[in-house]
Motif scaffolding. Sequence first.
Motif, PDB file in Angstrom:
ATOM      1  N   GLN A   1       3.124  15.141  -7.899  1.00  0.00           N
ATOM      2  CA  GLN A   1       4.380  16.104  -7.718  1.00  0.00           C
ATOM      3  C   GLN A   1       4.615  16.566  -9.148  1.00  0.00           C
ATOM      4  OE1 GLN A   1       7.327  14.337  -5.327  1.00  0.00           O
ATOM      5  NE2 GLN A   1       6.768  14.802  -3.284  1.00  0.00           N
TER       6      GLN A   1
ATOM      7  N   THR B   1       0.713  -1.343  -0.071  1.00  0.00           N
ATOM      8  CA  THR B   1      -0.162  -0.073   0.053  1.00  0.00           C
ATOM      9  C   THR B   1       1.063   1.464  -0.251  1.00  0.00           C
ATOM     10  OG1 THR B   1      -1.803  -1.357   1.236  1.00  0.00           O
ATOM     11  CG2 THR B   1      -1.773   1.128   1.080  1.00  0.00           C
ATOM     12  N   MET B   2       2.118   1.340   0.621  1.00  0.00           N
ATOM     13  CA  MET B   2       2.942   2.390   0.707  1.00  0.00           C
ATOM     14  C   MET B   2       3.544   2.664  -0.391  1.00  0.00           C
ATOM     15  SD  MET B   2       4.564   1.801   4.616  1.00  0.00           S
ATOM     16  CE  MET B   2       5.532   3.600   4.236  1.00  0.00           C
ATOM     17  N   GLU B   3       3.873   1.522  -1.056  1.00  0.00           N
ATOM     18  CA  GLU B   3       4.617   1.949  -2.752  1.00  0.00           C
ATOM     19  C   GLU B   3       3.678   2.304  -3.471  1.00  0.00           C
ATOM     20  OE1 GLU B   3       5.841  -2.056  -3.455  1.00  0.00           O
ATOM     21  OE2 GLU B   3       7.770  -2.144  -2.230  1.00  0.00           O
ATOM     22  N   THR B   4       2.409   2.029  -3.368  1.00  0.00           N
ATOM     23  CA  THR B   4       1.301   2.620  -4.072  1.00  0.00           C
ATOM     24  C   THR B   4       1.345   3.873  -3.984  1.00  0.00           C
ATOM     25  OG1 THR B   4       0.297   0.381  -4.312  1.00  0.00           O
ATOM     26  CG2 THR B   4      -1.130   2.349  -4.952  1.00  0.00           C
ATOM     27  N   LEU B   5       1.030   4.261  -2.750  1.00  0.00           N
ATOM     28  CA  LEU B   5       0.922   5.898  -2.347  1.00  0.00           C
ATOM     29  C   LEU B   5       2.068   6.714  -2.616  1.00  0.00           C
ATOM     30  CD1 LEU B   5      -0.645   5.387   1.255  1.00  0.00           C
ATOM     31  CD2 LEU B   5      -1.789   5.896  -0.885  1.00  0.00           C
ATOM     32  N   GLN B   6       3.350   6.094  -2.637  1.00  0.00           N
ATOM     33  CA  GLN B   6       4.645   6.750  -3.087  1.00  0.00           C
ATOM     34  C   GLN B   6       4.399   7.252  -4.607  1.00  0.00           C
ATOM     35  OE1 GLN B   6       6.932   7.882  -1.065  1.00  0.00           O
ATOM     36  NE2 GLN B   6       7.941   8.604  -2.772  1.00  0.00           N
ATOM     37  N   LYS B   7       3.965   5.940  -5.307  1.00  0.00           N
ATOM     38  CA  LYS B   7       3.905   6.336  -6.881  1.00  0.00           C
ATOM     39  C   LYS B   7       2.824   7.446  -7.162  1.00  0.00           C
ATOM     40  CE  LYS B   7       5.423   1.670  -8.034  1.00  0.00           C
ATOM     41  NZ  LYS B   7       4.813   0.538  -8.785  1.00  0.00           N
ATOM     42  N   GLU B   8       1.734   7.414  -6.530  1.00  0.00           N
ATOM     43  CA  GLU B   8       0.673   8.205  -6.722  1.00  0.00           C
ATOM     44  C   GLU B   8       1.328   9.590  -6.177  1.00  0.00           C
ATOM     45  OE1 GLU B   8      -2.598   7.264  -4.310  1.00  0.00           O
ATOM     46  OE2 GLU B   8      -3.066   5.388  -5.923  1.00  0.00           O
ATOM     47  N   LEU B   9       2.064   9.834  -5.068  1.00  0.00           N
ATOM     48  CA  LEU B   9       2.550  11.106  -4.698  1.00  0.00           C
ATOM     49  C   LEU B   9       3.645  11.679  -5.867  1.00  0.00           C
ATOM     50  CD1 LEU B   9       3.073  13.238  -2.353  1.00  0.00           C
ATOM     51  CD2 LEU B   9       4.536  11.897  -1.592  1.00  0.00           C
ATOM     52  N   GLU B  10       4.572  11.031  -6.046  1.00  0.00           N
ATOM     53  CA  GLU B  10       5.188  11.194  -7.255  1.00  0.00           C
ATOM     54  C   GLU B  10       4.762  11.727  -8.363  1.00  0.00           C
ATOM     55  OE1 GLU B  10       7.869   7.839  -8.042  1.00  0.00           O
ATOM     56  OE2 GLU B  10       9.132   8.184  -6.167  1.00  0.00           O
TER      57      GLU B  10
END
Length: 654
Positions: free
Chosen positions: A619, A607-616
């Motif tokens: 940005q 889930t965190m990896e998915t959120l990181q990708k969405e954040l990038e």
Amino acid sequence: MAHMVRASSGLSYPERFYAAASYVGLDGSQSSVKQLSSKFSNDTSLLLYTLHQQATLGPCSIPKPSAWNPVEQSKWKSWQGLGTMPSIEAMRLFVKILEEADPGWYPRTSNSVLDPAVHVQINSTKAEPSFESGASFGETKTITSEDGRLTETQDKDVVLEDPDTVSVYNQWTAPRTSGQPPKARYQHGAAVIQDKMYMYGGNHNGRYLGDLHVLDLKNWTWSRVETKVVTGSQETSSPAKLTHCAGHSLIPWDNQLLSIGGHTKDPSESMPVMVFDLHCCSWSILKTYGKPPISRGGQSVTLVGKSLVIFGGQDAKRSLLNDLHILDLDTMTWEEIDAVGSPPTPRSDHAAAVHAERYLLIFGGGSHATCFDDLHVLDLQTMEWSRHTQQGDAPTPRAGHAGVTIGENWYIVGGGDNKSGASKTVVLNMSTLAWSVVTSVQEHVPLASEGLSLVVSSYNGEDIVVAFGGYNGHYNNEVNVLKPSHKSSLKSKIMGASAVPDSFSAVNNATTRDIESEIKVSQEGKVEGKADRIITTLKSEKEEVEASLNKEKIQTLQLKEELAEIDTRNTELYKELQSVRNQLAAEQSRCFKLEVEVAELRQKLQTMETLQKELELLQRQRAVASEQAATMNAKRQSSGGVWGWLAGTPPPKT
């Protein structure tokens, strides 16, 4: 108190078959078939019909009926399935099935030629029989013939005795019993343990029985044993759960009873072995290993050392057998034996005995059409069949008889040849293979029955033979006792020893040889013994036996101590095993929890990896949007000066 019995003689074949066919109404017409189906079940009616066709017309030769006529097609298939069965065999099987389905058919038939029936009234209040100089005077009976006349006669076949005395040698006596006797039956099993005769199962009016009764041979008292059935780890006190059977064998073993084989209503594929614990009064299935014999009844089961030897019988499909199997009672493992030589022909309801723990003897028995009088011997060391010449008064062909051994003597009682019961009680000296007649009875008494039981016990320090039950036109539950005389059997052994093959007579009891060496036959034919030397020999042997017994007792105590130590170690090991199992269960539970936590963490990480990708992505989108906004502002500023000039608005001061 008086009771009535009805005596009549039977017809021989084929007259008995025709009487049976007339009784069921089979005269070849279609209405007779309907009448047959109204009396019996569909399966029994079909079998009776096809056996009647086979007996009267021979093998099936008519064409197969159309499939649109299922009834006629079923008849054709059943008849065709009999193949080339001989006519006389079909007749005997027809009568046998009728007797199982309707045991009382014969007295009721109007077309059979019956002897004048008599009602025999036995008055139990008569005076006791007296014995003078070895002669016996039978009990007086009042006989009422069918014309109403009264006559008195004496029955010298069976003498009525007090329960406290069985005093006559080589003659059947009927001790007065007390308690509730078992239901009349045949094809039951009987065995003796500690002066008590246990009787189990049997057949009455075509119905299999499952009750267990015991006769105390000290006071001749009957009682019924209330049994329990143990299935796995569960126990029930309902005797109805025990499979009812007939034609089985009951063997005493280590203070237990083993019930082997037998016919049942719903037969299994393999021959069952049930065990009855005398202490717990419970039945259970004995777990065995190896390939067991197929299910059967009417077989012989002989205890040889620590093994059971099973021969012959009839399976659930009425096929006769002559196979040989051995059950090792130490390992509870079955073994099928492929013996050499010529075995007995397939048969059931025969008798078997073991001599010198080496030779298995098979006598008599029957097929569907024939009864046998042959004697076969199996050497259990070489597993080779042989057939020796019989000496003396050879018995008549018979099946359904019973036998017991006392020393080297094999006593045979009862049985029949489908025409009449075997009235002679005979004995075979197993060392000389010489037959002799002990006594005889009339054909209508219970001792001339098929399917009776025979056991041996002791009474007042002497051997006795006890017979119970049987079927000879009606079912019996009488008890009869024979006290054999061993002197006559010993004399027959000495006189006939020269006629025995060396390989068979070489195995003799050492004590008997020592006694025989002290006996000589005088010119007058009298046997004289030197009592003092015999007593000395017996005392010496007694001391040796007692010494051996003491050694065995010491070894038994040592074994018990070792077993106690082993039990203690086993208990400790079991506790350790339980502790290890508990620890292992706790570790397994902890590992399972850790696996669940790891799975949850992996899911969170994904889930965190998915959120990181969405954040990038957001940005990057924000940067693009910022660039676009800056460009738009620049354009606005440049375009705002021109329009302001046109509108008269001065440009902003810098």
